[in-house]
Design an enzyme around this catalytic site. Structure first.
Site, PDB file in Angstrom:
ATOM      1  N   VAL A   6      -1.140  18.803   0.177  1.00 33.37           N
ATOM      2  CA  VAL A   6      -1.821  18.424  -0.266  1.00 33.37           C
ATOM      3  C   VAL A   6      -3.159  17.130  -0.645  1.00 33.37           C
ATOM      4  O   VAL A   6      -2.520  16.567  -2.005  1.00 33.37           O
ATOM      5  CB  VAL A   6      -2.302  19.730  -1.575  1.00 33.37           C
ATOM      6  CG1 VAL A   6      -4.347  19.733  -1.729  1.00 33.37           C
ATOM      7  CG2 VAL A   6      -1.902  21.161  -1.364  1.00 33.37           C
ATOM      8  N   PRO A   7      -3.561  16.597   0.628  1.00 31.60           N
ATOM      9  CA  PRO A   7      -3.571  15.032   0.357  1.00 31.60           C
ATOM     10  C   PRO A   7      -4.713  14.752  -0.685  1.00 31.60           C
ATOM     11  O   PRO A   7      -5.045  13.770   0.043  1.00 31.60           O
ATOM     12  CB  PRO A   7      -3.454  14.613   1.976  1.00 31.60           C
ATOM     13  CG  PRO A   7      -4.382  15.419   2.575  1.00 31.60           C
ATOM     14  CD  PRO A   7      -3.449  16.603   1.831  1.00 31.60           C
ATOM     15  N   CYS A   8      -4.561  14.584  -1.806  1.00 29.75           N
ATOM     16  CA  CYS A   8      -6.051  13.983  -2.312  1.00 29.75           C
ATOM     17  C   CYS A   8      -5.229  12.453  -2.321  1.00 29.75           C
ATOM     18  O   CYS A   8      -7.071  12.375  -3.030  1.00 29.75           O
ATOM     19  CB  CYS A   8      -5.211  14.577  -4.085  1.00 29.75           C
ATOM     20  SG  CYS A   8      -3.209  14.959  -4.652  1.00 29.75           S
ATOM     21  N   HIS A   9      -4.277  12.324  -2.385  1.00 32.50           N
ATOM     22  CA  HIS A   9      -4.743  10.895  -1.637  1.00 32.50           C
ATOM     23  C   HIS A   9      -5.812  10.184  -0.928  1.00 32.50           C
ATOM     24  O   HIS A   9      -5.645   8.577  -0.561  1.00 32.50           O
ATOM     25  CB  HIS A   9      -3.081  10.112  -1.658  1.00 32.50           C
ATOM     26  CG  HIS A   9      -2.810  10.303  -0.490  1.00 32.50           C
ATOM     27  ND1 HIS A   9      -1.822  11.695  -0.100  1.00 32.50           N
ATOM     28  CD2 HIS A   9      -2.304   9.720   1.042  1.00 32.50           C
ATOM     29  CE1 HIS A   9      -1.479  11.944   1.013  1.00 32.50           C
ATOM     30  NE2 HIS A   9      -1.703  11.360   1.817  1.00 32.50           N
ATOM     31  N   ARG A  10      -6.068  10.943   0.067  1.00 34.02           N
ATOM     32  CA  ARG A  10      -6.852  11.152   1.226  1.00 34.02           C
ATOM     33  C   ARG A  10      -8.883  10.596   0.264  1.00 34.02           C
ATOM     34  O   ARG A  10      -9.284  10.393   1.428  1.00 34.02           O
ATOM     35  CB  ARG A  10      -6.820  11.274   2.059  1.00 34.02           C
ATOM     36  CG  ARG A  10      -5.333  11.488   2.539  1.00 34.02           C
ATOM     37  CD  ARG A  10      -5.408  12.306   4.330  1.00 34.02           C
ATOM     38  NE  ARG A  10      -3.827  12.633   4.438  1.00 34.02           N
ATOM     39  CZ  ARG A  10      -2.838  13.555   5.194  1.00 34.02           C
ATOM     40  NH1 ARG A  10      -4.016  14.253   5.729  1.00 34.02           N
ATOM     41  NH2 ARG A  10      -2.024  13.364   5.570  1.00 34.02           N
TER      42      ARG A  10
END
Length: 188
Positions: A148-152
């Site tokens: 779940v790409p919260c880094h994006r």
């Protein structure tokens, strides 16, 4: 290459939550899953990890050490991700949060690898442009890093802000995904 100590040395356990350590180029991560879905994937040095593990144990009982089919699939998909071969994670996930958090987490999964969105962009997409701070809090409450790409998610001015795994990891992940996206584009 990634390694998974529990898979190599422990039993494969289905039907209850199990925990394993996954070594990555960015440091060790803790993964927790049952035989149906991934519940947690966090860097081991994240301050919130202990509390997240306690909440899972409170809600689901003791977490055993070992592996299962979901964790084995996760390891394979993370190997592909870090090798630059694929960012298309096909792993079922379970996170419990408010209705708003859960919608934000679904939107995060729709951000393509190699791209970013601001908190405001996500709030706009949800039809609630005044809720960029709430989007930020939901982003920070994500317990399934990378998948779940919260880094994006970045600041409105393009700055790297707010990543529980550390801003240096966020930069590394975004750079890695841009390289992957670019090499895929060149091969088409």
């Amino acid at each position: 290459m990634l390694s998974n100590q529990a898979v190599a040395n422990g039993p494969v356990i289905d039907g209850k939550l199990v925990r394993t350590t996954v070594d990555t180029p960015l440091g060790s991560m803790t993964a927790v899953a049952d035989n149906a879905a991934l519940y947690l994937l966090e860097f081991e040095n994240r301050v919130a990890l202990t509390g997240e593990l306690r909440r899972l144990e409170r809600d689901f009982g003791l977490i055993g050490l070992g592996s299962n089919t979901v964790l084995e699939t996760l390891l394979t998909q993370l190997e592909d991700y870090f090798a630059g071969e694929s960012a298309a994670f096909q792993i079922p996930t379970v996170q419990h949060g408010t209705a708003f958090q859960e919608v934000v987490w679904q939107v995060l999964k729709q951000i393509p690898a190699g791209q970013t969105r601001s908190y405001g962009d996500i709030a706009e997409r949800l039809g609630e442009p005044e809720k960029s701070r709430e989007v930020g809090r939901a982003n920070g409450a994500n317990k399934i890093s990378i998948i779940v790409p919260c880094h994006r998610v970045i600041g409105a001015d393009g700055s790297l802000v707010g990543y529980g795994g550390g801003l240096w990891r966020k930069k590394w992940l975004l750079d890695h995904e841009r390289r992957y996206a670019w090499s895929s584009f060149e091969q088409e």
